[in-house]
Structures are given as structure tokens and as C-alpha cells.
Design a protein around this motif. Structure first.
Motif, PDB file in Angstrom:
ATOM      1  N   ALA A  93      38.563 -64.488  18.231  1.00 23.25           N
ATOM      2  CA  ALA A  93      39.558 -63.529  17.736  1.00 23.25           C
ATOM      3  C   ALA A  93      39.970 -62.567  18.844  1.00 23.25           C
ATOM      4  O   ALA A  93      39.197 -62.273  19.762  1.00 23.25           O
ATOM      5  N   PHE A  94      41.181 -62.062  18.709  1.00 27.17           N
ATOM      6  CA  PHE A  94      41.821 -61.203  19.715  1.00 27.17           C
ATOM      7  C   PHE A  94      42.387 -59.977  19.014  1.00 27.17           C
ATOM      8  O   PHE A  94      42.901 -60.067  17.896  1.00 27.17           O
ATOM      9  N   ILE A  95      42.310 -58.836  19.689  1.00 26.90           N
ATOM     10  CA  ILE A  95      43.030 -57.666  19.195  1.00 26.90           C
ATOM     11  C   ILE A  95      43.522 -56.841  20.366  1.00 26.90           C
ATOM     12  O   ILE A  95      42.806 -56.664  21.356  1.00 26.90           O
ATOM     13  N   ARG A  96      44.748 -56.382  20.253  1.00 22.55           N
ATOM     14  CA  ARG A  96      45.283 -55.491  21.266  1.00 22.55           C
ATOM     15  C   ARG A  96      44.564 -54.157  21.200  1.00 22.55           C
ATOM     16  O   ARG A  96      44.127 -53.722  20.139  1.00 22.55           O
ATOM     17  N   TYR A  97      44.462 -53.507  22.328  1.00 20.35           N
ATOM     18  CA  TYR A  97      43.823 -52.199  22.379  1.00 20.35           C
ATOM     19  C   TYR A  97      44.552 -51.236  21.450  1.00 20.35           C
ATOM     20  O   TYR A  97      45.775 -51.152  21.457  1.00 20.35           O
ATOM     21  N   ASN A  98      43.783 -50.546  20.623  1.00 17.28           N
ATOM     22  CA  ASN A  98      44.349 -49.580  19.671  1.00 17.28           C
ATOM     23  C   ASN A  98      45.342 -50.192  18.696  1.00 17.28           C
ATOM     24  O   ASN A  98      46.293 -49.546  18.261  1.00 17.28           O
ATOM     25  N   GLN A  99      45.128 -51.476  18.356  1.00 20.52           N
ATOM     26  CA  GLN A  99      45.982 -52.148  17.383  1.00 20.52           C
ATOM     27  C   GLN A  99      45.541 -51.878  15.957  1.00 20.52           C
ATOM     28  O   GLN A  99      46.185 -52.324  15.022  1.00 20.52           O
ATOM     29  N   GLY A 100      44.454 -51.170  15.806  1.00 23.49           N
ATOM     30  CA  GLY A 100      43.990 -50.893  14.455  1.00 23.49           C
ATOM     31  C   GLY A 100      43.229 -52.070  13.896  1.00 23.49           C
ATOM     32  O   GLY A 100      42.170 -52.408  14.411  1.00 23.49           O
ATOM     33  N   GLY A 101      43.759 -52.683  12.846  1.00 14.62           N
ATOM     34  CA  GLY A 101      42.990 -53.721  12.173  1.00 14.62           C
ATOM     35  C   GLY A 101      43.464 -55.127  12.365  1.00 14.62           C
ATOM     36  O   GLY A 101      42.917 -56.053  11.782  1.00 14.62           O
ATOM     37  N   LYS A 102      44.466 -55.342  13.173  1.00 15.12           N
ATOM     38  CA  LYS A 102      45.132 -56.638  13.202  1.00 15.12           C
ATOM     39  C   LYS A 102      44.449 -57.594  14.169  1.00 15.12           C
ATOM     40  O   LYS A 102      44.961 -57.903  15.237  1.00 15.12           O
TER      41      LYS A 102
ATOM     42  N   VAL B  30      35.389 -45.223   8.100  1.00 13.27           N
ATOM     43  CA  VAL B  30      36.740 -44.664   8.060  1.00 13.27           C
ATOM     44  C   VAL B  30      37.793 -45.759   7.882  1.00 13.27           C
ATOM     45  O   VAL B  30      38.733 -45.622   7.121  1.00 13.27           O
ATOM     46  N   SER B  31      37.605 -46.850   8.606  1.00 15.60           N
ATOM     47  CA  SER B  31      38.623 -47.907   8.628  1.00 15.60           C
ATOM     48  C   SER B  31      38.258 -49.024   7.656  1.00 15.60           C
ATOM     49  O   SER B  31      37.090 -49.390   7.517  1.00 15.60           O
ATOM     50  N   LEU B  32      39.276 -49.558   7.001  1.00 17.83           N
ATOM     51  CA  LEU B  32      39.074 -50.658   6.051  1.00 17.83           C
ATOM     52  C   LEU B  32      40.214 -51.655   6.213  1.00 17.83           C
ATOM     53  O   LEU B  32      41.371 -51.262   6.390  1.00 17.83           O
ATOM     54  N   PHE B  45      45.423 -61.355   8.917  1.00 19.35           N
ATOM     55  CA  PHE B  45      45.476 -59.928   8.602  1.00 19.35           C
ATOM     56  C   PHE B  45      46.458 -59.653   7.470  1.00 19.35           C
ATOM     57  O   PHE B  45      47.572 -60.188   7.440  1.00 19.35           O
ATOM     58  N   LEU B  46      46.032 -58.800   6.544  1.00 21.62           N
ATOM     59  CA  LEU B  46      46.927 -58.357   5.472  1.00 21.62           C
ATOM     60  C   LEU B  46      47.307 -56.887   5.659  1.00 21.62           C
ATOM     61  O   LEU B  46      48.483 -56.546   5.757  1.00 21.62           O
ATOM     62  N   THR B  47      46.288 -56.007   5.690  1.00 17.22           N
ATOM     63  CA  THR B  47      46.575 -54.586   5.726  1.00 17.22           C
ATOM     64  C   THR B  47      45.375 -53.802   6.244  1.00 17.22           C
ATOM     65  O   THR B  47      44.245 -54.310   6.252  1.00 17.22           O
ATOM     66  N   TYR B  48      45.625 -52.544   6.673  1.00 14.88           N
ATOM     67  CA  TYR B  48      44.614 -51.712   7.317  1.00 14.88           C
ATOM     68  C   TYR B  48      44.760 -50.272   6.839  1.00 14.88           C
ATOM     69  O   TYR B  48      45.875 -49.735   6.805  1.00 14.88           O
ATOM     70  N   PHE B  49      43.639 -49.679   6.450  1.00 12.56           N
ATOM     71  CA  PHE B  49      43.583 -48.285   6.035  1.00 12.56           C
ATOM     72  C   PHE B  49      42.726 -47.483   7.011  1.00 12.56           C
ATOM     73  O   PHE B  49      41.697 -47.961   7.483  1.00 12.56           O
ATOM     74  N   GLN B  50      43.154 -46.271   7.239  1.00  7.10           N
ATOM     75  CA  GLN B  50      42.305 -45.289   7.895  1.00  7.10           C
ATOM     76  C   GLN B  50      42.146 -44.157   6.888  1.00  7.10           C
ATOM     77  O   GLN B  50      43.120 -43.463   6.568  1.00  7.10           O
ATOM     78  N   CYS B  92      37.275 -58.501   3.032  1.00  6.70           N
ATOM     79  CA  CYS B  92      37.391 -57.075   3.316  1.00  6.70           C
ATOM     80  C   CYS B  92      36.413 -56.738   4.433  1.00  6.70           C
ATOM     81  O   CYS B  92      35.321 -57.333   4.518  1.00  6.70           O
ATOM     82  N   ALA B  93      36.787 -55.811   5.294  1.00  2.00           N
ATOM     83  CA  ALA B  93      35.903 -55.365   6.368  1.00  2.00           C
ATOM     84  C   ALA B  93      36.053 -53.861   6.535  1.00  2.00           C
ATOM     85  O   ALA B  93      37.089 -53.288   6.173  1.00  2.00           O
ATOM     86  N   SER B  94      35.025 -53.228   7.072  1.00  2.00           N
ATOM     87  CA  SER B  94      35.120 -51.801   7.348  1.00  2.00           C
ATOM     88  C   SER B  94      34.464 -51.486   8.685  1.00  2.00           C
ATOM     89  O   SER B  94      33.604 -52.246   9.160  1.00  2.00           O
ATOM     90  N   SER B  95      34.904 -50.394   9.290  1.00  2.00           N
ATOM     91  CA  SER B  95      34.285 -49.942  10.531  1.00  2.00           C
ATOM     92  C   SER B  95      34.172 -48.429  10.531  1.00  2.00           C
ATOM     93  O   SER B  95      34.933 -47.736   9.856  1.00  2.00           O
ATOM     94  N   LEU B  96      33.224 -47.953  11.327  1.00  2.00           N
ATOM     95  CA  LEU B  96      32.863 -46.538  11.282  1.00  2.00           C
ATOM     96  C   LEU B  96      33.952 -45.642  11.861  1.00  2.00           C
ATOM     97  O   LEU B  96      34.296 -44.604  11.308  1.00  2.00           O
ATOM     98  N   ALA B  97      34.500 -46.070  12.972  1.00  2.00           N
ATOM     99  CA  ALA B  97      35.375 -45.170  13.716  1.00  2.00           C
ATOM    100  C   ALA B  97      36.821 -45.337  13.278  1.00  2.00           C
ATOM    101  O   ALA B  97      37.185 -46.270  12.569  1.00  2.00           O
ATOM    102  N   ASN B  98      37.665 -44.440  13.747  1.00  2.00           N
ATOM    103  CA  ASN B  98      39.074 -44.528  13.409  1.00  2.00           C
ATOM    104  C   ASN B  98      39.857 -45.343  14.421  1.00  2.00           C
ATOM    105  O   ASN B  98      41.063 -45.253  14.493  1.00  2.00           O
TER     106      ASN B  98
END
Lengths: 115, 116
Positions: A93-102, B30-32, B45-50, B92-98
Motif C-alpha cells: 500500500a501507498f500513501i502520499r505524505y499528509n494525504q490523511g486516510g487515502k 483521532v483519525s478514523l 478508500f471510502l472516507t476519512y474522519f478527523q 474500518c481503521a483508526s489511528s492515534l494521531a491527526n
């Protein structure tokens, strides 16, 4: 757009042997992260190893190591001393820096470790 | 619990029925994130919450899909008027940081949705 390709749908290895899973990716970004995830039949994705693109040193986690070739956009996973519990689907898996969750995942490689 | 919990584990819905999938992230995360995994494919990927803010919903395939996280903890993915192509495992996944997936994310075991 970024893409991740895993060209080996299935692999098998004898217990205690070493196996390498291949992954290539395409991006024009310079800052990004790469991951290998393991998904056993329970469906829970488990992080195996991660690599920051700005680090030249290959990441290592116990029996798992990567060969990160940034110029070639290649990110292979080597599993040493394979164990029966390593049997699972493996996703690059790959993610761009600061891409959030994608996270962008490859198609997966099904690894079977045979006794 | 110690991990990300998703319910139900399995859901069978008749075509046209509405469904709601629940995700309990790790406490304090924080992140989901929500992902859809079709059979034999990698997750998408579907969606991301902070916290309670939905920062990215670009992966939702249609306006029949809706996600919320009103108090910044539990999240619900709702699918209206389900279609057969919605059949998949929803992770579903979550992570500690923003910083989202840039930090380690922990996945739940997913909900397998079958639309008949």
C-alpha cells in the motif's frame, strides 16, 4: 494518479525458507509512505512493515525486511524463516505524505507456507 | 476493548434495503477511516474522519453511501437502497494521531455485506 501493482497473485514457500513478494508503484510525488499489510482469514489487516520514502535505509522488522528502490518505484517484502502462521494475503500500500486516510492498495498476493 | 470493533460481522440485505454498519475505534484515536474490499481485491478508500469532521469523502461510490461520526468516536456507515454491487467487506481503521494513515492505523475485522 497513484497506482500499486502486485504481479504475483499466489506464492508458496516451504516452512523455514525465504520468500520475496513483489510490489511496484507509480507516482510523481517525492514524499510518501509505503506499507505491507497482512490479512489472514479473519479479515483483520495487520501492519507488517512501513517505509518512509525519504529514508534510504530499508526497513526491517524481525523476520520481515523490505527492498525499497525509489528510482525504480519498487518495494518488495522479504520474509525469512517462513512460519505456518505467515500464511495470509499480503497487500502492498501507498500513501502520499499528509494525504490523511487515502491508502492505495495493490491487488494482493496470497502466500501459502507449506510444512 | 483493545482493538477496533466492527458490527455486525456479517450482514445479509435484500436489494433495496438500507443498512448501517458500526465501527468502534480504539479509545482516544483521532483519525478514523472506512474502506471497501470487494472479493479478491485490495481495499479501496471510502472516507476519512478527523474527530467528528469528515475531511475526505472522495471514495464514496454514490450518494447512497453516507458516513458519520457525530461525537468523534463511534462511526456509522450507512448504505441506502442497497444494490448487488455493494456486496463487499467494509473495513474500518483508526489511528492515534491527526496525521491519518501516516501514523500506524489499526484495522477492525470488517463487516461482510451480502446483498441478495
Amino acid at each position: 494518479a497513484q497506482t500499486v501493482t502486485q504481479s504475483q497473485p499466489e506464492m508458496s514457500v516451504q516452512e523455514a525458507e525465504t520468500v520475496t513478494l513483489s510490489c511496484t508503484y507509480d507516482t510523481s510525488e517525492n514524499n510518501y509512505y509505503l506499507f505491507w499489510y497482512k490479512q489472514p482469514p479473519s479479515r483483520q489487516m495487520i501492519l507488517v512493515i512501513r517505509q518512509e520514502a525519504y529514508k534510504q535505509q530499508n526497513a526491517t522488522e524481525n523476520r520481515f525486511s523490505v527492498n525499497f528502490q525509489k528510482a525504480a518505484k519498487s518495494f518488495s517484502l522479504k520474509i525469512s524463516d517462513s512460519q505456518l502462521g505467515d500464511t495470509a494475503m499480503y497487500f502492498c500500500a501507498f500513501i502520499r505524505y499528509n494525504q490523511g486516510g487515502k491508502l492505495i492498495f495493490g491487488q494482493g498476493t496470497e502466500l501459502s507456507v507449506k510444512p | 476493548g483493545a482493538g477496533v470493533s466492527q458490527s455486525p460481522r456479517y450482514k445479509v440485505a435484500k436489494r433495496g434495503q438500507d443498512v448501517a454498519l458500526r465501527c468502534d475505534p480504539i479509545s482516544g484515536h483521532v483519525s478514523l477511516f472506512w474502506y471497501q474490499q470487494a472479493l479478491g481485491q485490495g481495499p479501496e478508500f471510502l472516507t476519512y474522519f478527523q474527530n467528528e469532521a469528515q475531511l475526505d469523502k472522495s471514495g464514496l461510490p454514490s450518494d447512497r453511501f453516507f458516513a458519520e461520526r457525530p461525537e468523534g468516536s463511534v462511526s456509522t456507515l450507512k448504505i441506502q437502497r442497497t444494490q448487488q454491487e455493494d456486496s463487499a467487506v467494509y473495513l474500518c481503521a483508526s489511528s492515534l494521531a491527526n496525521r491519518g494513515m501516516n501514523t500506524e492505523a489499526f484495522f477492525g475485522q470488517g463487516t461482510r455485506l451480502t446483498v441478495v
